[in-house]
Design a protein around this motif. Structure first.
Motif, mmCIF file in Angstrom:
data_model
loop_
_atom_site.group_PDB
_atom_site.id
_atom_site.type_symbol
_atom_site.label_atom_id
_atom_site.label_comp_id
_atom_site.label_asym_id
_atom_site.label_seq_id
_atom_site.Cartn_x
_atom_site.Cartn_y
_atom_site.Cartn_z
ATOM 1 N N PHE A 199 0.841 -1.192 0.000
ATOM 2 C CA PHE A 199 0.000 0.000 0.000
ATOM 3 C C PHE A 199 0.880 1.248 0.000
ATOM 4 C CE2 PHE A 199 -2.804 -3.192 1.740
ATOM 5 C CZ PHE A 199 -4.045 -2.840 1.244
ATOM 6 N N MET A 200 0.263 2.385 -0.334
ATOM 7 C CA MET A 200 0.967 3.669 -0.228
ATOM 8 C C MET A 200 0.085 4.637 0.557
ATOM 9 S SD MET A 200 3.928 3.555 -1.766
ATOM 10 C CE MET A 200 4.551 4.905 -2.751
ATOM 11 N N PRO A 201 0.726 5.550 1.343
ATOM 12 C CA PRO A 201 -0.065 6.500 2.131
ATOM 13 C C PRO A 201 -0.823 7.465 1.222
ATOM 14 C CG PRO A 201 2.300 6.893 2.397
ATOM 15 C CD PRO A 201 2.170 5.705 1.519
ATOM 16 N N LEU A 202 -2.093 7.675 1.539
ATOM 17 C CA LEU A 202 -2.990 8.435 0.661
ATOM 18 C C LEU A 202 -2.434 9.802 0.265
ATOM 19 C CD1 LEU A 202 -5.752 8.336 -0.700
ATOM 20 C CD2 LEU A 202 -6.725 9.358 1.352
ATOM 21 N N ASN A 203 -1.909 10.540 1.230
ATOM 22 C CA ASN A 203 -1.382 11.878 0.911
ATOM 23 C C ASN A 203 0.134 11.933 0.955
ATOM 24 O OD1 ASN A 203 -3.989 13.034 0.587
ATOM 25 N ND2 ASN A 203 -4.197 12.908 2.816
ATOM 26 N N GLY A 204 0.756 10.774 0.833
ATOM 27 C CA GLY A 204 2.207 10.717 0.765
ATOM 28 C C GLY A 204 2.864 10.538 2.130
ATOM 29 N N PHE A 205 4.170 10.251 2.083
ATOM 30 C CA PHE A 205 4.898 9.953 3.328
ATOM 31 C C PHE A 205 5.108 11.201 4.191
ATOM 32 C CE2 PHE A 205 6.112 6.123 0.934
ATOM 33 C CZ PHE A 205 5.867 5.166 1.905
ATOM 34 N N THR A 206 5.303 12.357 3.584
ATOM 35 C CA THR A 206 5.567 13.556 4.401
ATOM 36 C C THR A 206 4.364 13.851 5.288
ATOM 37 O OG1 THR A 206 6.993 14.393 2.664
ATOM 38 C CG2 THR A 206 6.284 15.984 4.316
ATOM 39 N N ASP A 207 3.177 13.729 4.713
ATOM 40 C CA ASP A 207 1.948 13.938 5.478
ATOM 41 C C ASP A 207 1.871 12.937 6.640
ATOM 42 O OD1 ASP A 207 -0.960 14.942 5.612
ATOM 43 O OD2 ASP A 207 -1.193 12.762 5.443
ATOM 44 N N LEU A 208 2.258 11.695 6.368
ATOM 45 C CA LEU A 208 2.246 10.666 7.422
ATOM 46 C C LEU A 208 3.213 11.054 8.557
ATOM 47 C CD1 LEU A 208 2.356 6.834 6.809
ATOM 48 C CD2 LEU A 208 3.832 7.858 8.507
ATOM 49 N N PHE A 209 4.402 11.516 8.181
ATOM 50 C CA PHE A 209 5.388 11.919 9.209
ATOM 51 C C PHE A 209 4.887 13.129 10.007
ATOM 52 C CE2 PHE A 209 9.310 9.535 9.132
ATOM 53 C CZ PHE A 209 9.205 8.798 7.970
ATOM 54 N N GLU A 210 4.237 14.067 9.317
ATOM 55 C CA GLU A 210 3.732 15.253 10.036
ATOM 56 C C GLU A 210 2.766 14.824 11.128
ATOM 57 O OE1 GLU A 210 2.307 17.661 6.826
ATOM 58 O OE2 GLU A 210 4.309 18.501 6.449
ATOM 59 N N ARG A 211 1.911 13.859 10.799
ATOM 60 C CA ARG A 211 0.944 13.373 11.799
ATOM 61 C C ARG A 211 1.652 12.588 12.902
ATOM 62 N NH1 ARG A 211 -4.411 13.265 9.309
ATOM 63 N NH2 ARG A 211 -4.163 14.353 7.338
ATOM 64 N N MET A 212 2.633 11.822 12.521
ATOM 65 C CA MET A 212 3.349 11.016 13.528
ATOM 66 C C MET A 212 4.048 11.913 14.559
ATOM 67 S SD MET A 212 6.208 8.119 12.728
ATOM 68 C CE MET A 212 5.186 6.831 12.076
ATOM 69 N N LEU A 213 4.604 13.009 14.074
ATOM 70 C CA LEU A 213 5.368 13.878 14.992
ATOM 71 C C LEU A 213 4.516 14.987 15.615
ATOM 72 C CD1 LEU A 213 8.792 14.098 13.094
ATOM 73 C CD2 LEU A 213 8.215 12.760 15.126
ATOM 74 N N ASP A 214 3.231 15.015 15.241
ATOM 75 C CA ASP A 214 2.335 16.024 15.802
ATOM 76 C C ASP A 214 1.856 15.553 17.179
ATOM 77 O OD1 ASP A 214 0.601 18.051 16.252
ATOM 78 O OD2 ASP A 214 -0.953 17.308 14.891
ATOM 79 N N HIS A 215 2.628 15.883 18.199
ATOM 80 C CA HIS A 215 2.312 15.437 19.568
ATOM 81 C C HIS A 215 2.842 16.507 20.517
ATOM 82 C CE1 HIS A 215 2.261 13.084 23.227
ATOM 83 N NE2 HIS A 215 1.660 12.087 22.585
ATOM 84 N N SER A 216 2.052 16.823 21.526
ATOM 85 C CA SER A 216 2.449 17.927 22.414
ATOM 86 C C SER A 216 3.749 17.639 23.172
ATOM 87 C CB SER A 216 1.323 18.223 23.413
ATOM 88 O OG SER A 216 0.971 17.021 24.063
ATOM 89 N N ASN A 217 4.160 16.377 23.247
ATOM 90 C CA ASN A 217 5.417 16.062 23.954
ATOM 91 C C ASN A 217 6.632 16.071 23.033
ATOM 92 O OD1 ASN A 217 3.912 15.678 26.199
ATOM 93 N ND2 ASN A 217 4.103 13.456 26.291
ATOM 94 N N ILE A 218 6.402 16.381 21.748
ATOM 95 C CA ILE A 218 7.550 16.324 20.803
ATOM 96 C C ILE A 218 7.932 17.725 20.332
ATOM 97 C CG2 ILE A 218 8.388 15.470 18.571
ATOM 98 C CD1 ILE A 218 6.535 13.093 18.823
ATOM 99 N N LYS A 219 9.205 18.041 20.479
ATOM 100 C CA LYS A 219 9.745 19.300 19.932
ATOM 101 C C LYS A 219 10.638 18.924 18.749
ATOM 102 C CE LYS A 219 12.020 23.410 20.179
ATOM 103 N NZ LYS A 219 11.366 24.559 19.617
ATOM 104 N N ILE A 220 10.406 19.566 17.590
ATOM 105 C CA ILE A 220 11.201 19.255 16.386
ATOM 106 C C ILE A 220 12.212 20.368 16.155
ATOM 107 C CG2 ILE A 220 11.092 18.816 13.895
ATOM 108 C CD1 ILE A 220 8.138 18.053 14.274
ATOM 109 N N VAL A 221 13.468 19.993 15.945
ATOM 110 C CA VAL A 221 14.502 20.980 15.588
ATOM 111 C C VAL A 221 15.089 20.565 14.234
ATOM 112 C CG1 VAL A 221 16.736 21.969 16.225
ATOM 113 C CG2 VAL A 221 15.068 21.416 18.010
ATOM 114 N N LEU A 222 14.999 21.447 13.240
ATOM 115 C CA LEU A 222 15.520 21.120 11.900
ATOM 116 C C LEU A 222 16.761 21.956 11.594
ATOM 117 C CD1 LEU A 222 12.123 20.876 9.971
ATOM 118 C CD2 LEU A 222 13.537 18.999 10.853
#
Ligand SMILES: Cc1cc2nc3c(=O)[nH]c(=O)nc-3n(C[C@H](O)[C@H](O)[C@H](O)COP(=O)(O)OP(=O)(O)OC[C@H]3O[C@@H](n4cnc5c(N)ncnc54)[C@H](O)[C@@H]3O)c2cc1C
Length: 395
Positions: A199-222
């Motif tokens: 299978f492939m993610p409906l809106n692509g992998f980046t969208d999947l990662f955005e949801r995975m990392l969307d959590h109040s306990n996670i801080k992202i530094v790029l």
């Protein structure tokens, strides 16, 4: 970055590909405060997808197809995306014809005379009863002359030059596990993978990662190389962040030789020069991927519209992959893509691993950190298992 107070984080995760993102999410779910750092300008690691100006969604680091037999991994991913069915099919240019890869009975019939094709098919079915696929090495070394000659033909046309291009060494020098990744199919199944879940993610992998990392306990530094601030004190077996001992959990998913400042020498990788081309046409080729095992300098051409199933007229984008040497990667600051696993390199890796193992709060996971030719499902599986290990404090 100095201003970030690491002491308030229970865990520091380095790398926001699947390995790091799954760990970050799982630890966050368990109530831990996590900071995830990536040196790239985006999350998703090599799975990252982006939209080009013409609207086509492309995989910036080469095409990535999700396939697995691990239901648990798929169920986990379904928490973050819907999926559509996608069964990957690949053609290869052999003797000026485009035939299915892995080589199957259709490929055989397209390249051999009718009589020869029947004779070879019968010999294969007789000698490998009930088998759906066989290793090319088993064919090439077979006692039946018909099968051996057929195996030698496929080996030469599909493996020898492709492997030399892809890995930059003669085929004999490549680990047999790499050769065995592409079998010969004893039938007409023309799917590239035979896993039960494709299978492939409906809106692509980046969208999947955005949801995975969307959590109040996670801080992202790029845009931050974590190794600018994270150092290892290998005398006292401590992790130092901004020169202070860090006693939380640190999960590293980058290249392990970099982490130890190439103490035992660089671990070799193959890299890729990825060349995207846009065309004002509906389609460039007849399916998603065409392999070029022989004359051309590139190994394959991917046309993304087939993967994303986007319905855009008169526009398409393709990707040509040119393999590169490790030295060129170093010189041009390219990304490491494929670990070159063989006994010598594995032994070198183990020297790094032994060192890391002495640091009780430092964990390695992922394709680079474990120096393994993992598919994404294995990386996700490893990351999930690592979280249990961390929770149970078992290193
Ligand atoms: C060309 C290609 C095609 C592939 N196709 C498939 C496929 O079709 N199907 C499949 O299942 N698998 C495929 N794979 C494998 C898949 O890409 C990997 O299994 C998966 O992406 C590995 O995830 P990872 O998190 O371990 O590594 P990565 O995705 O590489 O993530 C590591 C991240 O760590 C970051 N990082 C490294 N060092 C540092 C540092 N010092 N500081 C901060 N950040 C750092 C990097 O920037 C990167 O974002 C393919 C691999 C390649 C190379």
């Amino acid at each position: 970055m100095k201003e970030l107070n690491f002491e308030k984080y229970d865990a520091v995760v380095i790398g926001a590909g699947f390995a790091g993102s799954v760990v970050a999410r799982q630890l966050a779910n368990r109530g831990k405060n996590v900071v995830i750092i990536d040196k790239r300008s985006h999350i998703g690691g090599n799975m990252y997808e982006m939209y080009k100006k013409n609207g086509i969604r492309v995989h910036l680091y080469g095409p990535h197809i999700f396939h697995t037999n691990n239901q648990q991994v798929f169920d986990y991913l379904k928490e973050f995306s819907e999926f559509y069915k996608y069964e990957h099919k690949v053609l290869g240019k052999i003797d000026e014809k485009l035939v299915p890869i892995p080589f199957n009975f259709t490929s055989l019939e397209m390249l051999f005379s009718e009589n020869d094709a029947v004779e070879i098919k019968n010999a294969l079915l007789e000698n490998f009863p009930k088998k759906k696929k066989v290793s090319i090495l088993d064919l090439k070394n077979h006692q039946s002359l018909i099968i051996k000659k057929f195996g030698e033909y496929v080996f030469e046309k599909v493996f020898v030059h492709y492997t030399a291009k892809q890995w930059g060494v003669p085929v004999e020098c490549v680990d047999t596990s790499v050769i065995n990744r592409v079998p010969v199919v004893l039938g007409y199944d023309d799917r590239y993978f035979d896993d039960s879940i494709q299978f492939m993610p409906l809106n692509g992998f980046t969208d999947l990662f955005e949801r995975m990392l969307d959590h109040s306990n996670i801080k992202i530094v790029l845009n931050k190389n974590a190794l600018d601030i994270v150092k290892l004190d290998i005398v006292n077996n401590n992790i130092l962040i901004n020169d202070k001992v860090y006693s939380g959990t640190c999960v590293f998913t980058g290249a392990v030789d970099e982490l130890l400042n190439f103490k035992y020498g660089a671990l070799p990788y193959r890299s890729l020069n990825l060349v995207f081309e846009d065309y004002d046409t509906d389609f460039y080729q007849t399916n998603s991927v065409v392999n070029y095992p022989n004359e051309e300098e590139f190994t394959r051409i991917t046309e993304f519209k087939y993967l994303t199933k986007q319905n855009l007229q008169n526009k398409t984008t393709i990707l040509k992959e040119y393999p590169l040497k490790f030295d060129e990667r170093m010189a041009q600051k390219r990304d490491p893509y494929y670990p070159i696993t063989n006994q010598e390199n594995n032994e070198k890796y183990n020297l790094y691993k032994d060192h890391i193992d002495k640091i009780s709060n430092l964990y390695l996971v992922g394709r680079l950190a474990e120096y393994k030719y993992y598919n994404m499902d294995s990386v996700i599986d490893q990351a999930l298992m690592l979280c249990d290990q961390i929770e149970n404090n078992k290193k």
